[in-house]
Design a protein around this motif. Sequence first.
Motif, PDB file in Angstrom:
ATOM      1  N   HIS A  42     -10.056 -64.855  50.309  1.00 21.19           N
ATOM      2  CA  HIS A  42      -8.669 -64.962  49.850  1.00 21.19           C
ATOM      3  C   HIS A  42      -8.408 -66.291  49.144  1.00 21.19           C
ATOM      4  O   HIS A  42      -7.461 -66.388  48.361  1.00 21.19           O
ATOM      5  CB  HIS A  42      -7.703 -64.803  51.019  1.00 21.19           C
ATOM      6  CG  HIS A  42      -7.751 -63.451  51.642  1.00 21.19           C
ATOM      7  ND1 HIS A  42      -7.174 -63.185  52.859  1.00 21.19           N
ATOM      8  CD2 HIS A  42      -8.312 -62.273  51.248  1.00 21.19           C
ATOM      9  CE1 HIS A  42      -7.366 -61.919  53.177  1.00 21.19           C
ATOM     10  NE2 HIS A  42      -8.069 -61.350  52.206  1.00 21.19           N
ATOM     11  N   THR A  43      -9.195 -67.317  49.429  1.00 23.88           N
ATOM     12  CA  THR A  43      -8.988 -68.621  48.772  1.00 23.88           C
ATOM     13  C   THR A  43      -9.604 -68.681  47.385  1.00 23.88           C
ATOM     14  O   THR A  43      -9.358 -69.629  46.642  1.00 23.88           O
ATOM     15  CB  THR A  43      -9.580 -69.780  49.604  1.00 23.88           C
ATOM     16  OG1 THR A  43     -11.005 -69.708  49.572  1.00 23.88           O
ATOM     17  CG2 THR A  43      -9.070 -69.776  51.030  1.00 23.88           C
ATOM     18  N   LEU A  44     -10.421 -67.685  47.034  1.00 22.26           N
ATOM     19  CA  LEU A  44     -11.189 -67.738  45.785  1.00 22.26           C
ATOM     20  C   LEU A  44     -10.487 -67.020  44.640  1.00 22.26           C
ATOM     21  O   LEU A  44      -9.675 -66.131  44.859  1.00 22.26           O
ATOM     22  CB  LEU A  44     -12.572 -67.128  46.012  1.00 22.26           C
ATOM     23  CG  LEU A  44     -13.391 -67.765  47.138  1.00 22.26           C
ATOM     24  CD1 LEU A  44     -14.688 -66.991  47.342  1.00 22.26           C
ATOM     25  CD2 LEU A  44     -13.660 -69.230  46.844  1.00 22.26           C
ATOM     26  N   GLY A  45     -10.833 -67.416  43.408  1.00 20.88           N
ATOM     27  CA  GLY A  45     -10.330 -66.751  42.221  1.00 20.88           C
ATOM     28  C   GLY A  45      -9.088 -67.376  41.625  1.00 20.88           C
ATOM     29  O   GLY A  45      -8.511 -66.832  40.685  1.00 20.88           O
ATOM     30  N   GLY A  46      -8.694 -68.504  42.150  1.00 16.92           N
ATOM     31  CA  GLY A  46      -7.509 -69.191  41.639  1.00 16.92           C
ATOM     32  C   GLY A  46      -7.793 -70.664  41.441  1.00 16.92           C
ATOM     33  O   GLY A  46      -8.920 -71.080  41.217  1.00 16.92           O
ATOM     34  N   VAL A  47      -6.744 -71.449  41.564  1.00 16.67           N
ATOM     35  CA  VAL A  47      -6.820 -72.895  41.370  1.00 16.67           C
ATOM     36  C   VAL A  47      -6.905 -73.578  42.727  1.00 16.67           C
ATOM     37  O   VAL A  47      -6.141 -73.270  43.641  1.00 16.67           O
ATOM     38  CB  VAL A  47      -5.581 -73.396  40.589  1.00 16.67           C
ATOM     39  CG1 VAL A  47      -5.577 -74.901  40.480  1.00 16.67           C
ATOM     40  CG2 VAL A  47      -5.542 -72.758  39.209  1.00 16.67           C
ATOM     41  N   SER A 167      16.922 -61.899  52.643  1.00 17.52           N
ATOM     42  CA  SER A 167      17.082 -60.956  53.758  1.00 17.52           C
ATOM     43  C   SER A 167      16.611 -59.540  53.409  1.00 17.52           C
ATOM     44  O   SER A 167      16.608 -58.671  54.263  1.00 17.52           O
ATOM     45  CB  SER A 167      18.544 -60.909  54.201  1.00 17.52           C
ATOM     46  OG  SER A 167      19.352 -60.439  53.123  1.00 17.52           O
ATOM     47  N   ARG A 168      16.189 -59.321  52.159  1.00 16.51           N
ATOM     48  CA  ARG A 168      15.697 -58.003  51.767  1.00 16.51           C
ATOM     49  C   ARG A 168      14.209 -57.885  52.055  1.00 16.51           C
ATOM     50  O   ARG A 168      13.547 -58.853  52.408  1.00 16.51           O
ATOM     51  CB  ARG A 168      15.954 -57.779  50.269  1.00 16.51           C
ATOM     52  CG  ARG A 168      17.455 -57.644  49.993  1.00 16.51           C
ATOM     53  CD  ARG A 168      17.752 -57.256  48.598  1.00 16.51           C
ATOM     54  NE  ARG A 168      17.253 -55.907  48.302  1.00 16.51           N
ATOM     55  CZ  ARG A 168      17.285 -55.382  47.098  1.00 16.51           C
ATOM     56  NH1 ARG A 168      17.784 -56.058  46.083  1.00 16.51           N
ATOM     57  NH2 ARG A 168      16.809 -54.175  46.892  1.00 16.51           N
ATOM     58  N   GLU A 169      13.687 -56.673  51.858  1.00 16.12           N
ATOM     59  CA  GLU A 169      12.268 -56.436  52.108  1.00 16.12           C
ATOM     60  C   GLU A 169      11.391 -57.133  51.067  1.00 16.12           C
ATOM     61  O   GLU A 169      11.745 -57.205  49.891  1.00 16.12           O
ATOM     62  CB  GLU A 169      11.974 -54.941  52.101  1.00 16.12           C
ATOM     63  CG  GLU A 169      10.537 -54.610  52.474  1.00 16.12           C
ATOM     64  CD  GLU A 169      10.299 -53.117  52.641  1.00 16.12           C
ATOM     65  OE1 GLU A 169       9.262 -52.770  53.235  1.00 16.12           O
ATOM     66  OE2 GLU A 169      11.130 -52.304  52.188  1.00 16.12           O
ATOM     67  N   LEU A 170      10.244 -57.613  51.521  1.00 19.15           N
ATOM     68  CA  LEU A 170       9.233 -58.210  50.653  1.00 19.15           C
ATOM     69  C   LEU A 170       7.917 -57.498  50.949  1.00 19.15           C
ATOM     70  O   LEU A 170       7.495 -57.422  52.102  1.00 19.15           O
ATOM     71  CB  LEU A 170       9.099 -59.711  50.917  1.00 19.15           C
ATOM     72  CG  LEU A 170       8.210 -60.488  49.954  1.00 19.15           C
ATOM     73  CD1 LEU A 170       8.794 -60.477  48.541  1.00 19.15           C
ATOM     74  CD2 LEU A 170       8.055 -61.927  50.436  1.00 19.15           C
ATOM     75  N   THR A 171       7.293 -56.977  49.898  1.00 18.82           N
ATOM     76  CA  THR A 171       6.070 -56.195  50.056  1.00 18.82           C
ATOM     77  C   THR A 171       4.948 -56.867  49.285  1.00 18.82           C
ATOM     78  O   THR A 171       5.120 -57.238  48.122  1.00 18.82           O
ATOM     79  CB  THR A 171       6.280 -54.758  49.516  1.00 18.82           C
ATOM     80  OG1 THR A 171       7.371 -54.169  50.219  1.00 18.82           O
ATOM     81  CG2 THR A 171       5.031 -53.905  49.710  1.00 18.82           C
ATOM     82  N   CYS A 172       3.796 -57.002  49.930  1.00 17.83           N
ATOM     83  CA  CYS A 172       2.643 -57.619  49.273  1.00 17.83           C
ATOM     84  C   CYS A 172       1.676 -56.549  48.781  1.00 17.83           C
ATOM     85  O   CYS A 172       1.667 -55.421  49.266  1.00 17.83           O
ATOM     86  CB  CYS A 172       1.920 -58.589  50.203  1.00 17.83           C
ATOM     87  SG  CYS A 172       1.111 -57.822  51.620  1.00 17.83           S
ATOM     88  N   ASP A 173       0.852 -56.955  47.825  1.00 15.28           N
ATOM     89  CA  ASP A 173      -0.210 -56.080  47.342  1.00 15.28           C
ATOM     90  C   ASP A 173      -1.315 -55.982  48.395  1.00 15.28           C
ATOM     91  O   ASP A 173      -1.357 -56.753  49.344  1.00 15.28           O
ATOM     92  CB  ASP A 173      -0.755 -56.587  46.003  1.00 15.28           C
ATOM     93  CG  ASP A 173      -1.221 -58.037  46.040  1.00 15.28           C
ATOM     94  OD1 ASP A 173      -1.200 -58.680  47.121  1.00 15.28           O
ATOM     95  OD2 ASP A 173      -1.600 -58.550  44.990  1.00 15.28           O
ATOM     96  N   TRP A 174      -2.188 -55.025  48.233  1.00 14.69           N
ATOM     97  CA  TRP A 174      -3.255 -54.761  49.198  1.00 14.69           C
ATOM     98  C   TRP A 174      -4.437 -55.689  48.984  1.00 14.69           C
ATOM     99  O   TRP A 174      -4.782 -56.029  47.852  1.00 14.69           O
ATOM    100  CB  TRP A 174      -3.727 -53.310  49.062  1.00 14.69           C
ATOM    101  CG  TRP A 174      -4.881 -53.000  49.956  1.00 14.69           C
ATOM    102  CD1 TRP A 174      -6.168 -52.799  49.580  1.00 14.69           C
ATOM    103  CD2 TRP A 174      -4.864 -52.880  51.365  1.00 14.69           C
ATOM    104  NE1 TRP A 174      -6.952 -52.564  50.690  1.00 14.69           N
ATOM    105  CE2 TRP A 174      -6.165 -52.609  51.806  1.00 14.69           C
ATOM    106  CE3 TRP A 174      -3.843 -52.986  52.324  1.00 14.69           C
ATOM    107  CZ2 TRP A 174      -6.491 -52.421  53.142  1.00 14.69           C
ATOM    108  CZ3 TRP A 174      -4.175 -52.803  53.656  1.00 14.69           C
ATOM    109  CH2 TRP A 174      -5.487 -52.523  54.045  1.00 14.69           C
ATOM    110  N   ARG A 175      -5.042 -56.089  50.080  1.00 13.63           N
ATOM    111  CA  ARG A 175      -6.337 -56.782  50.076  1.00 13.63           C
ATOM    112  C   ARG A 175      -6.981 -56.568  51.428  1.00 13.63           C
ATOM    113  O   ARG A 175      -6.303 -56.288  52.417  1.00 13.63           O
ATOM    114  CB  ARG A 175      -6.185 -58.265  49.751  1.00 13.63           C
ATOM    115  CG  ARG A 175      -5.391 -59.035  50.803  1.00 13.63           C
ATOM    116  CD  ARG A 175      -5.238 -60.474  50.380  1.00 13.63           C
ATOM    117  NE  ARG A 175      -4.589 -61.258  51.425  1.00 13.63           N
ATOM    118  CZ  ARG A 175      -4.324 -62.536  51.316  1.00 13.63           C
ATOM    119  NH1 ARG A 175      -4.660 -63.184  50.231  1.00 13.63           N
ATOM    120  NH2 ARG A 175      -3.745 -63.180  52.297  1.00 13.63           N
ATOM    121  N   ASP A 176      -8.290 -56.694  51.481  1.00 11.50           N
ATOM    122  CA  ASP A 176      -9.005 -56.556  52.753  1.00 11.50           C
ATOM    123  C   ASP A 176      -8.679 -57.739  53.659  1.00 11.50           C
ATOM    124  O   ASP A 176      -8.327 -58.811  53.193  1.00 11.50           O
ATOM    125  CB  ASP A 176     -10.507 -56.477  52.512  1.00 11.50           C
ATOM    126  CG  ASP A 176     -10.921 -55.172  51.837  1.00 11.50           C
ATOM    127  OD1 ASP A 176     -10.259 -54.147  52.075  1.00 11.50           O
ATOM    128  OD2 ASP A 176     -11.901 -55.185  51.077  1.00 11.50           O
TER     129      ASP A 176
END
Length: 180
Positions: A42-47, A167-176
């Motif tokens: 999860h830490t990889l692929g960015g800055v 206060s509304r819903e927050l949905t994240c994308d999928w990852r393992d």
Amino acid sequence: MECVTEVRTAHTADLDVADLRAARALLEEVFADGLTDHDWEHTLGGVHVLVWEGAELIGHGSLVQRRLLHGGRALRTGYVEGVGVRADRRGRGHGATVMRGLERVARRAYDLGALGATDEAAAFYVARGWKRWQGPTSALTPRGIVPTPAENGCLHVLPLTVPLELSRELTCDWRDGDVW
């Protein structure tokens, strides 16, 4: 004699094997309760922001792109991962240095900043202007949208270019691994 501290900001693609090995070793030390292979991935692929004292890595954090759904919109999100400072170097501003670098990138490249925080770290992020997410959370999984109630109260956002209703819903994308 005091060591000179060097701060380096680089994309994963620009880090060599030794840099990545040092970052993973630091995070394994910082997260003594376990850094899984998924956590590391999860830490990889960015800055990354890396804080060095001489040849020793003492601080790390990364910002990776994710999509979070809020109010009918898919927001380009800079998601903070793998923030850690070596135990014997804490309390000297190194964590703030890491976050300053990550926040600079987030402000210039994303609609929103987001992160999951431990109870111990929450006050640090709030003091930096991050807002605790008040609403329910969920993940967009292969089975559809699934609530993630265990994450409620642990997520923080840095509003940048779009208005947010905390206060509304927050949905994240999928990852393992841990989706948040």
